[in-house]
Design an enzyme around this catalytic site. Structure first.
Site, short mmCIF file in Angstrom:
data_model
loop_
_atom_site.label_atom_id
_atom_site.label_comp_id
_atom_site.label_asym_id
_atom_site.label_seq_id
_atom_site.Cartn_x
_atom_site.Cartn_y
_atom_site.Cartn_z
N LEU A 1 0.86 -1.18 0.00
CA LEU A 1 0.00 0.00 0.00
C LEU A 1 0.90 1.24 0.00
O LEU A 1 1.99 1.22 0.58
CB LEU A 1 -0.91 -0.01 1.24
CG LEU A 1 -1.94 -1.16 1.24
CD1 LEU A 1 -2.63 -1.25 2.59
CD2 LEU A 1 -2.96 -0.97 0.12
N GLU B 1 -9.32 1.77 8.91
CA GLU B 1 -9.63 1.62 7.48
C GLU B 1 -9.63 0.13 7.13
O GLU B 1 -10.49 -0.36 6.40
CB GLU B 1 -8.58 2.39 6.66
CG GLU B 1 -9.04 2.82 5.27
CD GLU B 1 -9.11 1.70 4.27
OE1 GLU B 1 -10.05 1.67 3.48
OE2 GLU B 1 -8.22 0.83 4.28
N1 LIG Z 1 -5.14 0.54 -2.11
C1 LIG Z 1 -5.86 -0.55 -2.27
O1 LIG Z 1 -7.03 -0.61 -1.88
C2 LIG Z 1 -5.24 -1.75 -2.92
C3 LIG Z 1 -6.01 -2.88 -3.23
C4 LIG Z 1 -5.40 -3.94 -3.87
C5 LIG Z 1 -4.06 -3.89 -4.20
N2 LIG Z 1 -3.34 -2.78 -3.89
C6 LIG Z 1 -1.94 -2.65 -4.27
O2 LIG Z 1 -1.86 -2.81 -5.68
C7 LIG Z 1 -0.66 -3.52 -6.01
C8 LIG Z 1 -1.03 -4.82 -6.71
O3 LIG Z 1 -1.90 -4.58 -7.78
P1 LIG Z 1 -1.44 -4.76 -9.32
O4 LIG Z 1 -2.43 -4.04 -10.16
O5 LIG Z 1 -0.01 -4.41 -9.45
O6 LIG Z 1 -1.52 -6.34 -9.50
P2 LIG Z 1 -2.70 -7.41 -9.37
O7 LIG Z 1 -3.82 -7.09 -10.28
O8 LIG Z 1 -3.01 -7.68 -7.95
O9 LIG Z 1 -1.92 -8.69 -9.90
C9 LIG Z 1 -1.49 -8.73 -11.24
C10 LIG Z 1 -1.41 -10.17 -11.66
O10 LIG Z 1 -2.64 -10.83 -11.37
C11 LIG Z 1 -3.04 -11.62 -12.45
N3 LIG Z 1 -4.23 -11.02 -13.03
C12 LIG Z 1 -4.72 -9.75 -12.82
N4 LIG Z 1 -5.85 -9.57 -13.52
C13 LIG Z 1 -6.09 -10.74 -14.15
C14 LIG Z 1 -7.12 -11.18 -15.03
N5 LIG Z 1 -8.15 -10.38 -15.38
N6 LIG Z 1 -7.06 -12.46 -15.51
C15 LIG Z 1 -6.03 -13.27 -15.14
N7 LIG Z 1 -5.03 -12.92 -14.34
C16 LIG Z 1 -5.06 -11.67 -13.85
C17 LIG Z 1 -1.87 -11.66 -13.40
O11 LIG Z 1 -1.05 -12.73 -12.89
P3 LIG Z 1 -0.10 -13.63 -13.85
O12 LIG Z 1 1.06 -12.73 -14.19
O13 LIG Z 1 0.26 -14.79 -13.00
O14 LIG Z 1 -0.93 -13.99 -15.04
C18 LIG Z 1 -1.20 -10.33 -13.16
O15 LIG Z 1 0.18 -10.30 -13.49
C19 LIG Z 1 0.08 -3.72 -4.70
O16 LIG Z 1 0.94 -2.63 -4.51
C20 LIG Z 1 -1.04 -3.70 -3.68
O17 LIG Z 1 -0.58 -3.32 -2.39
C21 LIG Z 1 -3.91 -1.72 -3.27
#
Ligand SMILES: NC(=O)c1ccc[n+]([C@@H]2O[C@H](COP(=O)([O-])OP(=O)(O)OC[C@H]3O[C@@H](n4cnc5c(N)ncnc54)[C@H](OP(=O)(O)O)[C@@H]3O)[C@@H](O)[C@H]2O)c1
Length: 189
Positions: free
Chosen positions: A23, A33
């Site tokens: 985060l 939160e």
């Molecule tokens: N502030 C908040 O409320 C909040 C909430 C959630 C996350 N976060 C932050 O966001 C970051 C992570 O999010 P991100 O966007 O980088 O990654 P993410 O969406 O969590 O993960 C990405 C990976 O998930 C898989 N993926 C995502 N969408 C997919 C789909 N539609 N179909 C199949 N596979 C899918 C893929 O894995 P493969 O490469 O294995 O195919 C992709 O490389 C972190 O920093 C976390 O702390 C914050």
């Protein structure tokens, strides 16, 4: 009846949601939160059922290992690369529609609300999908460095609700960080 899709996210003023796999405000903890996140996602509306959380692989690994899977919720992780669910996850799906299909078939009897909990591309897909959608947004009123972002919430497609049950309306503050809870609902075409 078609299912409502819910998403929950905490965003910085520039719509940043993450930084370096965590985060943006890490290591600062926003306990109230987090309690809001837990209450909203873990409380089913039907006794005997459980809510489902759907998340991307990086979001799964951003959860501290001791807190995985998220308790009292069915945890579905999305990945195109994984062949089996990451250790501790309940289900793996290769895309968003497969996850929704799984909920409507194998999990139909046990699943209640569906919550998309990140990350970026999953929020985008959910926000652009058809049907009734609700976005539970925590607006963090302080900017931190971010490398992952929430798509813009189009006010042509979503309206801000004046209030929502169990969502406090007043300004929140923890560890010197102010934030507000907001709920948006899709405008039915
Ligand atoms: N502030 C908040 O409320 C909040 C909430 C959630 C996350 N976060 C932050 O966001 C970051 C992570 O999010 P991100 O966007 O980088 O990654 P993410 O969406 O969590 O993960 C990405 C990976 O998930 C898989 N993926 C995502 N969408 C997919 C789909 N539609 N179909 C199949 N596979 C899918 C893929 O894995 P493969 O490469 O294995 O195919 C992709 O490389 C972190 O920093 C976390 O702390 C914050």
């Amino acid at each position: 009846m078609p299912r409502v899709l819910n998403a929950i996210v905490a965003v910085c003023p520039d719509r940043g949601i993450g930084n370096k796999g965590n985060l943006p405000w890490h290591p600062i903890r926003l306990s109230k939160e987090f309690a809001h996140f837990r209450k909203m996602t873990a409380t089913p509306s039907v006794k005997g059922k459980q809510n489902v959380v759907i998340m991307g692989k990086k979001t799964w690994y951003s959860i501290p290992e001791k807190n995985r899977p998220l308790s009292n919720r069915i945890n579905i992780v999305l990945s195109r690369e994984c062949k089996v669910p990451p250790a501790g996850a309940h289900y793996l799906a290769s895309d968003f529609s497969s996850a929704l299909r799984l909920i409507d078939t194998e999990l139909a009897d046990q699943a209640d609300q569906v919550w998309v909990i990140g990350g970026s591309s999953l929020y985008k897909e959910m926000m652009g999908s058809t049907g009734m959608r609700r976005l539970f947004v925590t607006q963090i009123l302080k900017q931190f460095e971010c490398d992952t972002f929430l798509p813009e919430i189009s006010l042509d497609k979503y309206r801000l609700l004046p209030e929502f049950p169990d969502v406090p309306q007043e300004l929140q503050e923890e560890n010197g960080i102010q934030y507000r809870f907001k709920v948006y609902e899709s405008i039915q075409e």
